[in-house]
Design an enzyme around this catalytic site. Structure first.
Site, PDB file in Angstrom:
ATOM      1  N   THR A  86      -6.196   2.239  -7.421  1.00  0.00           N
ATOM      2  CA  THR A  86      -6.083   3.695  -7.409  1.00  0.00           C
ATOM      3  C   THR A  86      -6.934   4.332  -8.501  1.00  0.00           C
ATOM      4  OG1 THR A  86      -3.837   3.440  -6.619  1.00  0.00           O
ATOM      5  CG2 THR A  86      -4.397   5.599  -7.407  1.00  0.00           C
ATOM      6  N   SER A 100       5.116   6.294  -2.130  1.00  0.00           N
ATOM      7  CA  SER A 100       4.071   6.114  -3.139  1.00  0.00           C
ATOM      8  C   SER A 100       4.656   6.279  -4.532  1.00  0.00           C
ATOM      9  CB  SER A 100       2.972   7.159  -2.913  1.00  0.00           C
ATOM     10  OG  SER A 100       2.065   7.160  -3.990  1.00  0.00           O
TER      11      SER A 100
HETATM   12  N1  GLU Z   1      -0.237   2.370  -3.258  1.00  0.00           N
HETATM   13  C1  GLU Z   1       0.221   2.797  -4.534  1.00  0.00           C
HETATM   14  C2  GLU Z   1       0.973   4.085  -4.451  1.00  0.00           C
HETATM   15  O1  GLU Z   1       0.784   4.843  -3.551  1.00  0.00           O
HETATM   16  C3  GLU Z   1      -0.899   3.017  -5.453  1.00  0.00           C
HETATM   17  C4  GLU Z   1      -1.682   1.790  -5.582  1.00  0.00           C
HETATM   18  C5  GLU Z   1      -2.028   1.515  -6.938  1.00  0.00           C
HETATM   19  O2  GLU Z   1      -1.963   2.358  -7.806  1.00  0.00           O
HETATM   20  O3  GLU Z   1      -2.436   0.409  -7.132  1.00  0.00           O
HETATM   21  O4  GLU Z   1       1.745   4.361  -5.303  1.00  0.00           O
END
Ligand code: GLU
Length: 604
Positions: A419, A484
């Site tokens: 992210t 998330s």
């Molecule tokens: N998929 C994660 C989320 O939506 C974020 C992924 C990450 O930060 O590695 O919280």
């Protein structure tokens, strides 16, 4: 001096043709490749910048420069956020891009309102609660990650388009112009990019389209070499022309679907890459959702965050509400950190039990963020000892008294650590805090052949099996958005924006944002100090993750147990100071250091 704008709109409109000529670029109507030397230069990385006229903070200097250029040319904070995000899609392709999704929080100076956009990836209509556990047993996590099955309908381009239509002052084409140049001219490979490629090399090698792009000649890209992505430049041009429809229908969408439905493995590869369930109807049906932000008061500030399906706003908000029951500033650092860790563990217990996609489950956002619930939860904290883990979820039912404790379930924490986050502010006082992702570093590992972008594996953010004894709000479902942790945040003081921040890092996003706020507000660190300070991430697991510099000894004496990890999170933030100046802050060291810039640094 007032920093309030007269208007959210730039005084004069941009002249795209002049901009195109100045950059020597090919986005949109022109087709010839630009001369290599005509592209923008990468500025040096600086972690803290102060001045006026607008500010941008991201992990990457090309992206920050794209945002700053947009501000300099009269664009507003939303225009700059899209310009920076589109550039991150080129230079940070393993963290974010048009194959993924994200959440955007916006403070609109003209109205004093905070808005949010939910551009989360969405499950196909064919997804079922047992899709990741067809025989009652979860499929191996790693197998789900590198698959078509985990690919959700991407929402990033639709987010950019919606944000620009609602609050921007330039076209999507204009906002993507510089990023298109960076894609075709290339960016300089640094140590972080090389090492992220290295940790993905085995699976990238199994997909020829991915290998061709990111393992040139079968090797890791050399540090200092230039990585070009002409396919992505062409895809960006298609988006500049057709908007988000380019990913809903037509040739790019068709190639995306083909890659999901029949992952394009190398001949002879023995990898199991499960096909996905996405259909053309799923792509066509995608919608960005404008949601009310979460909001809590904290020590006289108003803290706005992202509502479900992100757990960012409710979890940061609940923890702050719990912490507000205590005088952190007056209790000494060890006690303040003890309370921070306990409040975080408590809020994570409630996150696991109650937060999912509000279109599919009833999320008690109001009660989770109520002072009554916070008081009931705060009552559990003992200054002399640590609550045993896992902490049981509470009952946000509107009836609050005493210190009830329920039945605990172990945390299910398998989000990636990828992210990216960016923060922008403009001269009119508009602010954007935007976190975007493709989930795992490298997403699904699948580059759409000939299109130059990686597909997300966001659906692995669903629980694969029920983790909550029959009440898991985050099981997969048709058209559902996985929970998330992304926590783009904007803090107002006296009704005006004061601080905007966010971070990557899966579930550690929440603790990183929370700890940075506690550092800044309660421990009175400056923003650069608050960002640089060693981090601890307590998520109601068996132990608290800490960075090497975090002092654990006194806290261990209270019963906390720790595991050390090299790095947690990567904040990008902007503070709007009372004298009207802006302070953009990025990481000094983590992820190789980020990039903060202001439009006019003045003499400073
Ligand atoms: N998929 C994660 C989320 O939506 C974020 C992924 C990450 O930060 O590695 O919280």
């Amino acid at each position: 001096m007032s920093r309030l704008p007269l208007s959210t709109r730039p005084a004069r409109s941009l002249r795209p043709c002049a901009a195109v000529l100045a950059l020597g670029l090919t986005a949109g109507l022109l087709t010839a490749a630009p001369p290599v030397e005509a592209g923008p230069r990468t500025p040096p990385k600086v972690a803290v910048a102060e001045g006026t006229g607008g500010a941008v903070s991201t992990v990457d200097p090309d992206a920050t420069a794209a945002g700053i250029e947009m501000l300099r040319r009269g664009g507003n904070a939303v225009d700059a956020a899209v310009a920076a995000a589109a550039t991150l899609g080129v230079t940070e392709p393993y963290s974010a891009g048009i194959g993924g999704g994200g959440f955007l929080v916006h403070y609109e100076a003209a109205t004093g309102e905070v808005h949010t956009l939910d551009g989360r990836e969405t499950a196909p209509a064919a997804m079922r609660a047992d899709t990741f556990a067809p025989d009652g047993q979860p499929i191996p996590f790693a197998e789900a990650v590198t698959s078509g099955l985990s690919v959700g309908v991407p929402g990033t381009v639709a987010t950019w388009e919606t944000a620009l239509e609602r609050w921007g002052s330039v076209s999507l084409r204009r906002a993507m112009t510089r990023a298109t140049v960076v894609a075709s001219r290339g960016f300089v490979v640094d140590e972080t990019f090389r090492s992220q490629t290295e940790s993905n090399a085995a699976r990238f090698a199994d997909f020829p389209a991915t290998a061709e792009l990111y393992l040139p000649d079968g090797e890791l890209p050399r540090m200092g070499s230039r990585l070009r992505n002409p396919d992505l430049a062409a895809t960006y041009r298609a988006i500049a022309r057709d908007g988000s429809d380019a990913l809903r229908e037509g040739p790019v969408a068709a190639d995306l679907l083909a890659a999901v439905q029949d992952p394009p493995l190398a001949e002879g590869s023995t990898r199991v890459a499960r096909p996905g369930l996405l259909t053309a109807a799923d792509l066509a049906a995608y919608e960005v959702v404008e949601r009310a932000p979460t909001s809590v008061g904290y020590r006289g500030l108003e803290v706005y965050g992202m509502a479900p399906p992100s757990s960012g706003g409710t979890t940061v908000g609940e923890a702050l509400n719990v912490l507000e029951q205590f005088d952190l500033a007056g209790m000494g650092t060890t006690q303040a950190l003890h309370h921070y860790l306990e409040a975080s563990g408590i809020a994570f217990a409630d996150r696991g039990r109650y937060v999912g996609d509000p279109a599919a489950v009833d999320v008690p956002v109001g009660e989770l963020l109520s002072d009554g619930f916070a008081a009931e939860r705060a009552c559990l904290i003992d200054p002399g000892s640590t609550l045993p883990r896992p902490i049981a979820p509470g009952s946000p039912d509107g009836v609050y008294a005493g210190c009830p404790s329920g039945t605990a379930v172990p945390e299910d924490d398998h989000e990636g650590l990828s992210t990216t986050h960016l923060t922008t502010a403009d001269r009119w006082g508009n602010v954007v805090s935007y976190t975007l992702t493709i989930e795992q570093t490298g997403g699904s590992g699948i580059v759409v052949p000939d299109r130059g972008f990686l597909l997300n594996n966001e659906l692995t953010d669903f629980s694969f099996t029920d983790t909550q004894g029959g009440d898991d709000p985050n099981l997969p479902g048709p058209g559902k958005r996985p929970r998330s942790s992304m926590a783009p945040t904007i803090v107002l003081r006296d009704g005006e924006p004061w601080l905007a921040l966010g971070s990557p890092g899966g579930a550690t996003i929440i603790t990183t944002v929370l700890q940075t706020l506690v550092n800044r507000v309660d421990l009175d660190l400056t923003l650069p100090e608050a960002v640089a300070a060693p981090r601890a991430s307590e998520r109601n697991g068996a132990s608290t993750q800490v960075e090497p510099g975090f002092a654990t000894q006194d806290l261990a004496g209270l019963g906390h147990s720790f595991t050390t990890t090299a790095e947690i999170g990567a904040v990008a933030a902007v503070e709007l100071r009372p004298d009207g100046t802006l302070q953009a802050v990025a990481e000094p060291v983590r992820r190789g250091g980020g990039s903060a810039m202001v439009v006019d640094p003045g003499d400073g």
